[in-house]
Design a protein around this motif. Structure first.
Motif, PDB file in Angstrom:
ATOM      1  N   ASN A  14      -4.925   1.271  54.080  1.00  0.00           N
ATOM      2  CA  ASN A  14      -3.708   2.075  54.008  1.00  0.00           C
ATOM      3  C   ASN A  14      -3.556   2.705  52.626  1.00  0.00           C
ATOM      4  N   THR A  18      -3.640   6.701  51.989  1.00  0.00           N
ATOM      5  CA  THR A  18      -2.486   7.359  51.370  1.00  0.00           C
ATOM      6  C   THR A  18      -2.907   8.072  50.098  1.00  0.00           C
ATOM      7  N   VAL A  21      -5.298  11.204  51.443  1.00  0.00           N
ATOM      8  CA  VAL A  21      -4.637  12.243  52.240  1.00  0.00           C
ATOM      9  C   VAL A  21      -3.382  12.770  51.558  1.00  0.00           C
ATOM     10  N   SER A  22      -2.510  11.876  51.112  1.00  0.00           N
ATOM     11  CA  SER A  22      -1.193  12.286  50.639  1.00  0.00           C
ATOM     12  C   SER A  22      -1.122  12.622  49.155  1.00  0.00           C
ATOM     13  N   VAL A  23      -1.907  11.945  48.329  1.00  0.00           N
ATOM     14  CA  VAL A  23      -1.822  12.181  46.886  1.00  0.00           C
ATOM     15  C   VAL A  23      -2.874  13.182  46.425  1.00  0.00           C
ATOM     16  N   GLY A  25      -5.321  14.769  48.448  1.00  0.00           N
ATOM     17  CA  GLY A  25      -5.699  15.807  49.409  1.00  0.00           C
ATOM     18  C   GLY A  25      -7.179  15.830  49.711  1.00  0.00           C
ATOM     19  N   HIS A 111       1.993   0.943  52.870  1.00  0.00           N
ATOM     20  CA  HIS A 111       3.113   1.858  53.124  1.00  0.00           C
ATOM     21  C   HIS A 111       3.547   1.801  54.582  1.00  0.00           C
ATOM     22  N   ASP A 112       2.902   0.969  55.375  1.00  0.00           N
ATOM     23  CA  ASP A 112       2.961   0.984  56.828  1.00  0.00           C
ATOM     24  C   ASP A 112       4.219   0.324  57.393  1.00  0.00           C
ATOM     25  N   GLU A 137       7.170   7.459  47.314  1.00  0.00           N
ATOM     26  CA  GLU A 137       7.405   8.672  48.102  1.00  0.00           C
ATOM     27  C   GLU A 137       6.686   8.659  49.445  1.00  0.00           C
ATOM     28  N   PHE A 138       5.738   7.745  49.631  1.00  0.00           N
ATOM     29  CA  PHE A 138       5.017   7.646  50.897  1.00  0.00           C
ATOM     30  C   PHE A 138       5.292   6.330  51.625  1.00  0.00           C
ATOM     31  N   ARG A 167       1.117  13.504  41.255  1.00  0.00           N
ATOM     32  CA  ARG A 167       2.266  13.165  42.083  1.00  0.00           C
ATOM     33  C   ARG A 167       3.500  13.881  41.573  1.00  0.00           C
ATOM     34  N   ARG A 169       7.453  13.250  41.325  1.00  0.00           N
ATOM     35  CA  ARG A 169       8.395  12.140  41.428  1.00  0.00           C
ATOM     36  C   ARG A 169       9.709  12.523  40.775  1.00  0.00           C
TER      37      ARG A 169
END
Length: 182
Positions: A14, A18, A21-23, A25, A111-112, A137-138, A167, A169
């Protein structure tokens, strides 16, 4: 009487997803991944007690020996799992449920939202400390909303990265440094 312990339950998959993908890319490079030793050190310092780090990972038929050996050298107990479904989630849920019966504190590194019921149960015990580690944030809102749960940012509190992550924030005005932006 035995000394109280913090159990650090790490959902490495996870955190890696995260981060990628999220931070970032994209898939993180090895030097961009968390320094897992910093996480154990942070947990020990934050709650001033011994830490048992359990690092859960999904594997196929082959054990990622190099990674597992590195985790063991850092003080983690590697928990390689295989099977149908979300094996890491299932194992962390079962572990959190088993910890309900122990006088121990728990930090979840994920984060799940799948862990909300177990973390709510753990946090409902008044003498138990519970915490979340990750990127706020995630983080699933349901996890953040659990009464009494502490949050530890993987980058800012744990200092688990060698370079600053890209990030966005919210910054308290007392911490604002214009030199970071110009």
């Amino acid at each position: 009487m035995t000394e109280r312990t913090t159990y650090l339950l790490v959902d490495g998959e996870n955190i890696d997803a995260t981060l990628g993908v999220s931070v970032l890319g994209r898939r993180p490079q090895p030097e961009e991944r968390p320094r897992w030793n910093k996480l154990i050190q942070h947990a020990e310092n934050a709650w001033q007690q011994p830490v048992k780090g359990l690092f859960f990972l999904a594997v196929g038929d082959n054990l990622p020996s190099g990674f597992v050996q590195a985790l063991i050298a850092l003080g983690y107990k590697a928990v390689p799992l295989r099977g149908e479904g979300k094996v890491v989630d299932i194992a962390i849920q079962r572990t959190a449920e088993a910890l309900q019966e122990r006088p121990a504190d728990v930090m979840l590194v994920s984060h799940d939202k799948d862990f909300v019921p177990q973390m709510e149960d753990l946090a409902s015990t008044p003498e138990r400390r519970t915490g979340l580690v990750g990127f706020r944030e995630f983080m699933a809102a349901d996890l953040q909303d659990i009464p009494g749960i502490e949050f530890h940012d993987l980058e800012y509190d744990v200092s688990a990265f060698t370079n600053r992550l890209p990030r966005v924030r919210i910054i308290d005005i007392d911490e604002f440094d214009p030199l970071e932006f110009i």
